[in-house]
Design a protein around this motif. Sequence first.
Motif, PDB file in Angstrom:
ATOM      1  N   SER A  37       0.829  -1.213   0.000  1.00  0.00           N
ATOM      2  CA  SER A  37       0.000   0.000   0.000  1.00  0.00           C
ATOM      3  C   SER A  37       0.857   1.255   0.000  1.00  0.00           C
ATOM      4  CB  SER A  37      -0.923   0.004   1.221  1.00  0.00           C
ATOM      5  OG  SER A  37      -1.762  -1.105   1.203  1.00  0.00           O
ATOM      6  N   LEU A  38       1.931   1.233   0.781  1.00  0.00           N
ATOM      7  CA  LEU A  38       2.834   2.378   0.833  1.00  0.00           C
ATOM      8  C   LEU A  38       3.518   2.608  -0.512  1.00  0.00           C
ATOM      9  CD1 LEU A  38       4.242   4.545   2.584  1.00  0.00           C
ATOM     10  CD2 LEU A  38       5.972   2.831   3.099  1.00  0.00           C
ATOM     11  N   VAL A  39       4.004   1.536  -1.110  1.00  0.00           N
ATOM     12  CA  VAL A  39       4.674   1.661  -2.414  1.00  0.00           C
ATOM     13  C   VAL A  39       3.684   2.115  -3.479  1.00  0.00           C
ATOM     14  CG1 VAL A  39       5.871   0.364  -4.228  1.00  0.00           C
ATOM     15  CG2 VAL A  39       6.492   0.026  -1.836  1.00  0.00           C
ATOM     16  N   MET A  40       2.461   1.583  -3.432  1.00  0.00           N
ATOM     17  CA  MET A  40       1.443   2.000  -4.402  1.00  0.00           C
ATOM     18  C   MET A  40       1.134   3.486  -4.264  1.00  0.00           C
ATOM     19  SD  MET A  40      -0.849   0.972  -6.716  1.00  0.00           S
ATOM     20  CE  MET A  40      -1.830  -0.468  -6.549  1.00  0.00           C
ATOM     21  N   ALA A  41       1.056   3.987  -3.038  1.00  0.00           N
ATOM     22  CA  ALA A  41       0.787   5.409  -2.835  1.00  0.00           C
ATOM     23  C   ALA A  41       1.930   6.267  -3.360  1.00  0.00           C
ATOM     24  CB  ALA A  41       0.562   5.687  -1.351  1.00  0.00           C
ATOM     25  N   VAL A  42       3.158   5.848  -3.115  1.00  0.00           N
ATOM     26  CA  VAL A  42       4.322   6.610  -3.598  1.00  0.00           C
ATOM     27  C   VAL A  42       4.373   6.580  -5.123  1.00  0.00           C
ATOM     28  CG1 VAL A  42       6.849   6.649  -3.652  1.00  0.00           C
ATOM     29  CG2 VAL A  42       5.658   6.336  -1.482  1.00  0.00           C
ATOM     30  N   THR A  44       1.889   6.164  -7.193  1.00  0.00           N
ATOM     31  CA  THR A  44       0.782   6.984  -7.711  1.00  0.00           C
ATOM     32  C   THR A  44       1.130   8.465  -7.655  1.00  0.00           C
ATOM     33  OG1 THR A  44      -0.799   5.312  -6.993  1.00  0.00           O
ATOM     34  CG2 THR A  44      -1.660   7.502  -7.450  1.00  0.00           C
ATOM     35  N   ALA A  45       1.735   8.885  -6.551  1.00  0.00           N
ATOM     36  CA  ALA A  45       2.129  10.294  -6.425  1.00  0.00           C
ATOM     37  C   ALA A  45       3.203  10.655  -7.450  1.00  0.00           C
ATOM     38  CB  ALA A  45       2.630  10.573  -5.015  1.00  0.00           C
ATOM     39  N   LEU A  46       4.155   9.748  -7.661  1.00  0.00           N
ATOM     40  CA  LEU A  46       5.208  10.020  -8.648  1.00  0.00           C
ATOM     41  C   LEU A  46       4.647  10.044 -10.066  1.00  0.00           C
ATOM     42  CD1 LEU A  46       8.163   7.880  -7.234  1.00  0.00           C
ATOM     43  CD2 LEU A  46       7.929  10.374  -7.207  1.00  0.00           C
ATOM     44  N   THR A  47       3.675   9.194 -10.359  1.00  0.00           N
ATOM     45  CA  THR A  47       3.052   9.173 -11.683  1.00  0.00           C
ATOM     46  C   THR A  47       2.282  10.463 -11.937  1.00  0.00           C
ATOM     47  OG1 THR A  47       2.864   6.769 -11.569  1.00  0.00           O
ATOM     48  CG2 THR A  47       1.511   7.879 -13.195  1.00  0.00           C
ATOM     49  N   LYS A  48       1.586  10.963 -10.916  1.00  0.00           N
ATOM     50  CA  LYS A  48       0.835  12.214 -11.075  1.00  0.00           C
ATOM     51  C   LYS A  48       1.764  13.405 -11.277  1.00  0.00           C
ATOM     52  CE  LYS A  48      -3.333  10.879  -8.675  1.00  0.00           C
ATOM     53  NZ  LYS A  48      -4.224  11.072  -7.524  1.00  0.00           N
ATOM     54  N   ASN A  49       3.001  13.319 -10.777  1.00  0.00           N
ATOM     55  CA  ASN A  49       3.986  14.384 -10.959  1.00  0.00           C
ATOM     56  C   ASN A  49       4.827  14.182 -12.211  1.00  0.00           C
ATOM     57  OD1 ASN A  49       3.268  15.871  -8.685  1.00  0.00           O
ATOM     58  ND2 ASN A  49       4.542  14.593  -7.358  1.00  0.00           N
ATOM     59  N   ASP A  50       4.395  13.264 -13.075  1.00  0.00           N
ATOM     60  CA  ASP A  50       5.029  13.018 -14.376  1.00  0.00           C
ATOM     61  C   ASP A  50       6.505  12.649 -14.270  1.00  0.00           C
ATOM     62  OD1 ASP A  50       2.673  13.431 -15.766  1.00  0.00           O
ATOM     63  OD2 ASP A  50       3.009  15.604 -15.865  1.00  0.00           O
ATOM     64  N   SER A  55       6.443   6.279 -14.977  1.00  0.00           N
ATOM     65  CA  SER A  55       5.314   6.270 -15.908  1.00  0.00           C
ATOM     66  C   SER A  55       5.310   5.027 -16.785  1.00  0.00           C
ATOM     67  CB  SER A  55       5.346   7.516 -16.786  1.00  0.00           C
ATOM     68  OG  SER A  55       5.184   8.665 -15.984  1.00  0.00           O
ATOM     69  N   ASN A  56       6.451   4.348 -16.896  1.00  0.00           N
ATOM     70  CA  ASN A  56       6.518   3.102 -17.644  1.00  0.00           C
ATOM     71  C   ASN A  56       5.777   2.025 -16.856  1.00  0.00           C
ATOM     72  OD1 ASN A  56       7.145   0.818 -19.075  1.00  0.00           O
ATOM     73  ND2 ASN A  56       9.365   1.112 -18.990  1.00  0.00           N
ATOM     74  N   LEU A  57       4.733   1.439 -17.451  1.00  0.00           N
ATOM     75  CA  LEU A  57       3.864   0.496 -16.754  1.00  0.00           C
ATOM     76  C   LEU A  57       4.612  -0.748 -16.290  1.00  0.00           C
ATOM     77  CD1 LEU A  57       0.999  -0.198 -15.846  1.00  0.00           C
ATOM     78  CD2 LEU A  57       0.667  -1.271 -18.076  1.00  0.00           C
ATOM     79  N   LYS A  58       5.474  -1.292 -17.135  1.00  0.00           N
ATOM     80  CA  LYS A  58       6.204  -2.509 -16.769  1.00  0.00           C
ATOM     81  C   LYS A  58       7.168  -2.254 -15.612  1.00  0.00           C
ATOM     82  CE  LYS A  58       5.966  -4.651 -21.297  1.00  0.00           C
ATOM     83  NZ  LYS A  58       6.705  -5.146 -22.454  1.00  0.00           N
ATOM     84  N   PHE A  59       7.843  -1.126 -15.644  1.00  0.00           N
ATOM     85  CA  PHE A  59       8.789  -0.813 -14.573  1.00  0.00           C
ATOM     86  C   PHE A  59       8.062  -0.540 -13.257  1.00  0.00           C
ATOM     87  CE2 PHE A  59      11.704   2.065 -12.274  1.00  0.00           C
ATOM     88  CZ  PHE A  59      12.769   1.177 -12.136  1.00  0.00           C
TER      89      PHE A  59
END
Length: 90
Positions: A37-42, A44-50, A55-59
Motif C-alpha cells: 500500500s505504501l509503495v502503491m501510494a508513492v 501513484t504520487a510520482l506518476t501524477k507528478n510526471d 510512468s513506464n507500466l512494466k517498470f
Amino acid sequence: MANSDDAKPEPLRLTSGCLFATLSALVTALMLLVNGSLVMAVLTALTKNDVPLVSNLKFSQFLLFTIPVVMAIGQWMMIDYVRTRLLHKS
C-alpha cells in the motif's frame, strides 16, 4: 503390550510449532499488505507528478512487486536483530 504413555503425542511442541509458523505467515502477509500500500501510494504520487521512469507500466509493476518484498525481508531482519539482542541481554 506397549505402554500407553509411549503412544501419546506431545501436543505442546506440535501446537507451538504450528502456531509460530502461522503467526509468522500472518505477520509477513500484514507486512506485505502495508508495504504494498505504501509503495502503491508513492508510485501513484510520482506518476501524477510526471516522473518519466515511473510512468513506464512494466517498470512500475516491477517496483510494486519487488520493493514490498525487499521491505518485508528487511523488517524481518530488524525483528530478528532486536529479538536476539533482547534475549541475550536478559
